[in-house]
Motif scaffolding. Structure first.
Motif, short mmCIF file in Angstrom:
data_model
loop_
_atom_site.label_atom_id
_atom_site.label_comp_id
_atom_site.label_asym_id
_atom_site.label_seq_id
_atom_site.Cartn_x
_atom_site.Cartn_y
_atom_site.Cartn_z
N UNK A 89 0.82 -1.16 0.17
CA UNK A 89 -0.16 0.10 -0.07
C UNK A 89 0.92 1.03 -0.01
N UNK A 90 0.48 2.23 -0.89
CA UNK A 90 0.99 3.40 -0.79
C UNK A 90 -0.03 4.55 -0.29
N UNK A 91 0.82 5.30 0.62
CA UNK A 91 -0.36 6.34 1.33
C UNK A 91 0.47 7.81 0.74
N UNK A 92 -0.50 8.87 0.64
CA UNK A 92 0.07 10.13 0.35
C UNK A 92 -0.62 11.18 1.58
N UNK A 93 0.18 12.26 1.85
CA UNK A 93 -0.17 13.19 2.98
C UNK A 93 0.22 14.58 2.41
N UNK A 94 -0.30 15.56 3.13
CA UNK A 94 0.57 16.91 3.25
C UNK A 94 1.75 17.01 4.20
N UNK A 95 2.12 17.89 4.36
CA UNK A 95 3.47 17.97 5.00
C UNK A 95 3.57 17.90 6.66
N UNK A 96 2.26 18.25 7.00
CA UNK A 96 2.21 18.36 8.60
C UNK A 96 1.96 17.07 9.07
N UNK A 97 2.33 17.00 10.21
CA UNK A 97 2.39 15.74 11.19
C UNK A 97 0.79 15.21 11.42
N UNK A 98 -0.20 16.09 11.66
CA UNK A 98 -1.40 15.68 11.99
C UNK A 98 -2.25 15.51 10.65
N UNK A 99 -1.55 15.67 9.56
CA UNK A 99 -2.46 15.06 8.30
C UNK A 99 -2.66 13.89 8.15
N UNK A 100 -3.81 13.55 7.74
CA UNK A 100 -4.26 12.15 7.59
C UNK A 100 -3.61 11.78 6.29
N UNK A 101 -3.40 10.35 6.26
CA UNK A 101 -2.63 9.62 5.16
C UNK A 101 -3.84 8.89 4.30
N UNK A 102 -3.64 9.18 2.92
CA UNK A 102 -4.83 8.49 2.14
C UNK A 102 -4.17 7.38 1.27
N UNK A 103 -4.72 6.36 1.41
CA UNK A 103 -4.22 5.19 0.72
C UNK A 103 -4.83 4.80 -0.63
#
Lengths: 113, 114
Positions: free
Chosen positions: A90-104
């Motif tokens: 699985x690959x997940x992407x997110x914005x740069x801040x640590x509270x951001x959700x990862x979207x798979x």
């Protein structure tokens, strides 16, 4: 918006071979993470990349490597495949801040024979 | 060692009844907490997250989760289950002092029967 995309969808390899999996993040997301999900288990963290640099690494052998490109897409490479590498990747992407959700993404199903 | 526990491999509930899927964690500091759902042969879909503030977090599809700091738990709940809620649910934790890693539980299979 297009979500996280991964290619290929399925892959069959034999022991000892090498494989490359690809991931394109959501537009605007600069961070990409890779996970291995063995059947019946939760995802296990492999790598995180941000702005083309490795930011985190899980407990995986050096046979596993990855990189991130200027357009933020990413590749996961696995060398000298073992039967135990058979899993959903699985690959997940997110914005740069640590509270951001990862979207798979939908994942790549790798079968090693 | 950092860990996330989902003590129930499977939860069975009748449609229309409330459901709870349990999650406890052993992670240093006050981590960020997430719930994801996975349908067969699909990737994970985000449901909700706890960052700070109100201990009751509302998310997608009518799901909510309650954060309990003293019990280090983050249980997923829904007041009235639907058959379409049947899926695999994962709790995930992201440490504040090592935020480049996500730790997932082993998953709980939710079965909602008509």
């Amino acid at each position: 918006d297009t979500g996280v995309t991964q290619s290929p969808t399925h892959l069959i390899k034999t022991r000892g071979q090498q494989v490359t999996l690809r991931c394109s993040p959501i537009s605007g997301h600069k961070s990409v993470s890779w996970y291995q999900q063995v059947l019946g288990q939760g995802p296990q963290f492999i790598f995180q990349y941000y702005e083309k640099e490795e930011r985190g690494r899980g407990n995986f052998p050096d046979r596993f490597s990855a990189r991130q490109f200027p357009n933020y897409s990413s590749e996961l490479n696995v060398n000298a495949l073992l039967l135990g590498d058979s899993a959903l990747y699985l690959c997940a992407s997110s914005l740069e801040t640590i509270t951001d959700t990862q979207y798979f993404g939908p994942g790549t199903r790798l079968t090693v024979l | 060692a950092q860990s996330v526990a989902q003590p129930e491999d499977q939860v069975n509930v009748a449609e229309g009844n409330p459901l709870t899927v349990k999650c406890t964690y052993s992670v240093s500091g006050n981590p960020y907490l997430f719930w994801y759902v996975q349908y067969p042969n699909r990737g994970l879909q985000f449901l909700l997250k706890y960052i700070t503030g109100d201990n009751l977090v509302k998310g997608s599809y009518g799901f909510e989760a309650e954060f309990n700091k003293s019990q280090t738990s983050f249980h997923l709940k829904k007041p009235s289950a639907l058959v379409s809620d049947s899926a695999l649910y994962f709790c995930a934790v992201r440490p504040r002092d090592n935020f480049n890693k996500f730790y997932f539980g082993s998953g709980t299979k939710l079965n909602v029967k008509p």
